[in-house]
Design a protein around this motif. Structure first.
Motif, mmCIF file in Angstrom:
data_model
loop_
_atom_site.group_PDB
_atom_site.id
_atom_site.type_symbol
_atom_site.label_atom_id
_atom_site.label_comp_id
_atom_site.label_asym_id
_atom_site.label_seq_id
_atom_site.Cartn_x
_atom_site.Cartn_y
_atom_site.Cartn_z
ATOM 1 N N UNK A 291 11.682 64.382 68.414
ATOM 2 C CA UNK A 291 12.430 63.125 68.403
ATOM 3 C C UNK A 291 11.857 62.085 69.355
ATOM 4 N N UNK A 292 10.989 62.479 70.272
ATOM 5 C CA UNK A 292 10.415 61.518 71.211
ATOM 6 C C UNK A 292 9.129 62.080 71.797
ATOM 7 N N UNK A 293 8.174 61.175 72.059
ATOM 8 C CA UNK A 293 6.910 61.555 72.690
ATOM 9 C C UNK A 293 6.508 60.470 73.666
ATOM 10 N N UNK A 294 6.153 60.867 74.884
ATOM 11 C CA UNK A 294 5.776 59.907 75.914
ATOM 12 C C UNK A 294 4.597 60.434 76.747
ATOM 13 N N UNK A 295 3.746 59.474 77.185
ATOM 14 C CA UNK A 295 2.699 59.757 78.165
ATOM 15 C C UNK A 295 3.193 59.223 79.505
ATOM 16 N N UNK A 296 3.285 60.083 80.507
ATOM 17 C CA UNK A 296 3.854 59.663 81.785
ATOM 18 C C UNK A 296 2.810 59.768 82.891
ATOM 19 N N UNK A 297 2.897 58.869 83.843
ATOM 20 C CA UNK A 297 1.968 58.839 84.969
ATOM 21 C C UNK A 297 2.550 59.480 86.213
ATOM 22 N N UNK A 298 3.862 59.362 86.426
ATOM 23 C CA UNK A 298 4.488 59.900 87.634
ATOM 24 C C UNK A 298 5.164 61.244 87.392
ATOM 25 N N UNK A 299 6.292 61.227 86.685
ATOM 26 C CA UNK A 299 7.034 62.478 86.544
ATOM 27 C C UNK A 299 7.994 62.455 85.363
ATOM 28 N N UNK A 300 8.275 63.649 84.899
ATOM 29 C CA UNK A 300 9.387 63.907 83.985
ATOM 30 C C UNK A 300 10.527 64.456 84.826
ATOM 31 N N UNK A 301 11.704 63.856 84.691
ATOM 32 C CA UNK A 301 12.882 64.309 85.431
ATOM 33 C C UNK A 301 13.951 64.775 84.449
ATOM 34 N N UNK A 302 14.427 65.989 84.645
ATOM 35 C CA UNK A 302 15.541 66.522 83.849
ATOM 36 C C UNK A 302 16.654 66.858 84.830
ATOM 37 N N UNK A 303 17.803 66.206 84.677
ATOM 38 C CA UNK A 303 18.897 66.413 85.622
ATOM 39 C C UNK A 303 20.215 66.585 84.869
ATOM 40 N N UNK A 304 21.289 66.779 85.615
ATOM 41 C CA UNK A 304 22.603 67.049 85.013
ATOM 42 C C UNK A 304 23.314 65.782 84.556
ATOM 43 N N UNK A 305 22.779 64.600 84.939
ATOM 44 C CA UNK A 305 23.412 63.354 84.525
ATOM 45 C C UNK A 305 24.800 63.197 85.125
ATOM 46 N N UNK A 306 25.768 62.725 84.341
ATOM 47 C CA UNK A 306 27.116 62.509 84.878
ATOM 48 C C UNK A 306 27.963 63.772 84.955
ATOM 49 N N UNK A 307 27.421 64.901 84.498
ATOM 50 C CA UNK A 307 28.207 66.133 84.477
ATOM 51 C C UNK A 307 28.447 66.657 85.894
ATOM 52 N N UNK A 308 29.624 67.219 86.177
ATOM 53 C CA UNK A 308 29.872 67.810 87.498
ATOM 54 C C UNK A 308 29.243 69.188 87.658
#
Length: 521
Positions: A291-308
């Protein structure tokens, strides 16, 4: 377009790299069928037709002796690449450890020489990226464009489309002031850049590191050399001062330059559809859609977002489960990104030319989960666990945020499209972290002489003068001659001793023999 110096006839290796990445249909071939560098060179010497000097990649003075296994010219490099990838076949087995080691060493030397190669720019289409929200930078852009129109008559300058019709930029006034009769100011937007891959020969940025990251986001394929002027709050990527652009630009445009081929990461987001039962095998099968493809220079971040709830992320390396990250999130960073979010989360500083990937947890649940560096050859996958209590959110260089459901995953691998930045000097990275982070900066030991009585202060001064006399002559740099063994070291010492004795004798003769010198060996 920019080209490698002395290699205008060099064949493109993009097809080779693409075929190497297509591993799904790879066929194993034995390593014993591949020749070593010595075999390649022997064949090259036996051939009556020698390679054309115009395509020599590494100068003769850059070559060491035969035993050092250096790659001598572009033909050796091409042969090496052909061995590694022949018609889409990949080397997955080896019968000779010697040939495997020789090939691996040759590839490392090839990589080293590529990083040290200078590029000869032939700039015709130059793109300028400005932080247009800053009004003062618009006027600096105007000043730069006017200088280019006057001093570089063959260059067409492209500025952002938002400046078209701008009174602050004033394109018509620039034409009038520079006495330029041709319409050499043109405008770009994201759609224009996406439709003209490989069109621009050079990029100049006026801003900070964020402006450089913006360039990476709009150039998702080939990126021309990027020259960054430091006009922002941070300067890890911007190492040129705008005050000196009139002195620096002629050197860059008229001479060969060295670029840092900064590694980018190719990230692919897959959406996992509900599983279905295969009627033939009875197994559950789930379709994962890209569904998505990106070329990144710094970082990929995966976090919990607004979830507690904390994130529950499965981390795979080459399809093997490495760990399950229970944390606020996880950062997959490049060496360039090691000075950004990853560093704030406790990750290491990594030199830009190091081929590695930093995996840094964000506030992990277990204190033993420390950052780790993985090889850039590893294919990484981060998957939201089916047992996760909430979804996760992913961001690519801080942009294009997307929600990941349970079972969704992102694959990460080194990108075929590097991000070349024009190098200002060889120690620019060390200077940037010293300037921006005060890296290894400490206060010197203070003197306590102000606490002494007058009598002891006078005695201290006397002793200090004597100590200075004792060490007189110790100042100045020492040239170190490196010897590889004891015999060579002894020979070098004897040669320097004889040279010193001869110089002293010549000095005595020049003074008419009045002075008498004692020689001590």
């Amino acid at each position: 377009m920019g080209s490698l110096s002395n290699s205008s006839n060099m064949d493109s290796i993009d097809d080779t790299l693409e075929s190497e990445r297509s591993s799904s249909n790879s066929v194993s071939i034995p390593m014993s069928q591949c020749r070593s560098l010595q075999d390649i060179r022997r064949d090259n010497r036996e051939n009556t037709v020698k390679s054309d000097s115009s395509i020599r990649f590494f100068p003769d003075q850059h070559v060491l002796d035969e035993g050092n296994e250096r790659i001598r010219n572009i033909n050796d490099a091409k042969e090496m690449i052909k061995q590694l990838n022949i018609g889409g076949k990949r080397l997955t087995s080896a019968k000779s450890q010697l040939k495997l080691s020789s090939t691996a060493y040759g590839v490392r030397m090839l990589s080293k020489d590529i990083f040290n190669t200078k590029v000869e720019l032939q700039v015709e289409n130059l793109l300028i990226v400005t932080k247009s929200q800053d009004r003062s930078l618009v006027y600096l852009t105007r000043e730069l464009v006017e200088w280019l129109l006057i001093n570089s008559p063959d260059i067409t300058v492209y500025v952002e489309k938002i400046l078209q019709g701008s009174e602050q930029f004033g394109a018509e006034d620039i034409y009038k002031d520079s006495r330029c009769k041709e319409q050499r100011i043109k405008y770009w937007d994201k759609e224009f850049v996406a439709q003209h891959d490989g069109f621009f020969d050079m990029i100049i940025t006026l801003g900070g590191d964020g402006t450089v990251l913006f360039v990476s986001s709009i150039f998702q394929r080939h990126v021309p050399p990027v020259l960054s002027f430091s006009l922002g709050s941070l300067g890890f990527l911007a190492n040129y001062q705008f005050e000196r652009f009139r002195e620096d630009l002629p050197k860059i445009l008229d001479n060969k330059i060295k670029t840092n081929l900064r590694m980018r990461l190719e990230c692919k987001v897959y959406r996992c559809h509900p599983p279905m039962v295969d009627s033939r095998t009875g197994e559950k099968v789930a379709v994962a859609e890209l569904v998505m493809q990106r070329q990144i220079l710094n970082e990929l971040t995966i976090d919990r977002g607004p979830s507690p709830f904390i994130s529950n992320l499965e981390v795979y390396g080459d399809n093997s489960l490495l760990t399950v990250a229970q944390a606020d999130g996880i950062i997959i960073a490049t060496p360039t990104g090691s000075t950004a979010y990853s560093l704030s989360a406790g990750g290491p500083l990594v030199y830009p030319s190091v081929n590695a990937v930093c995996v840094t947890p964000i506030c992990p649940h277990t204190l033993s989960f420390r950052p780790i560096m993985l090889p850039d050859s590893m294919n990484i996958k981060i998957r939201v666990s089916q047992g996760s209590r909430a979804t996760a959110w992913a961001a690519f260089d801080g942009k294009d945020r997307i929600e990941l459901q349970k079972g969704d995953y992102i694959t990460v691998q080194s990108s075929p499209y590097a991000f070349p930045t024009v190098e200002s000097h060889s120690t620019e990275f060390i200077e940037s972290i010293s300037r921006s982070l005060n890296w290894n900066v400490r206060r010197e030991q203070k003197s306590f002489t102000h606490m002494l009585s007058r009598k002891n202060q006078e005695k201290y001064v006397t002793d200090k003068e004597g100590e200075d006399d004792l060490h007189e002559g110790d100042h100045g740099e020492v040239v170190v001659l490196q010897a590889e063994d004891k015999d060579q070291a002894q020979k070098m010492i004897e040669e320097r001793t004889l040279a010193e004795q001869k110089a002293e004798k010549d000095s005595v003769c020049a003074n008419g023999g009045a002075a008498k010198t004692n020689f001590t060996v």
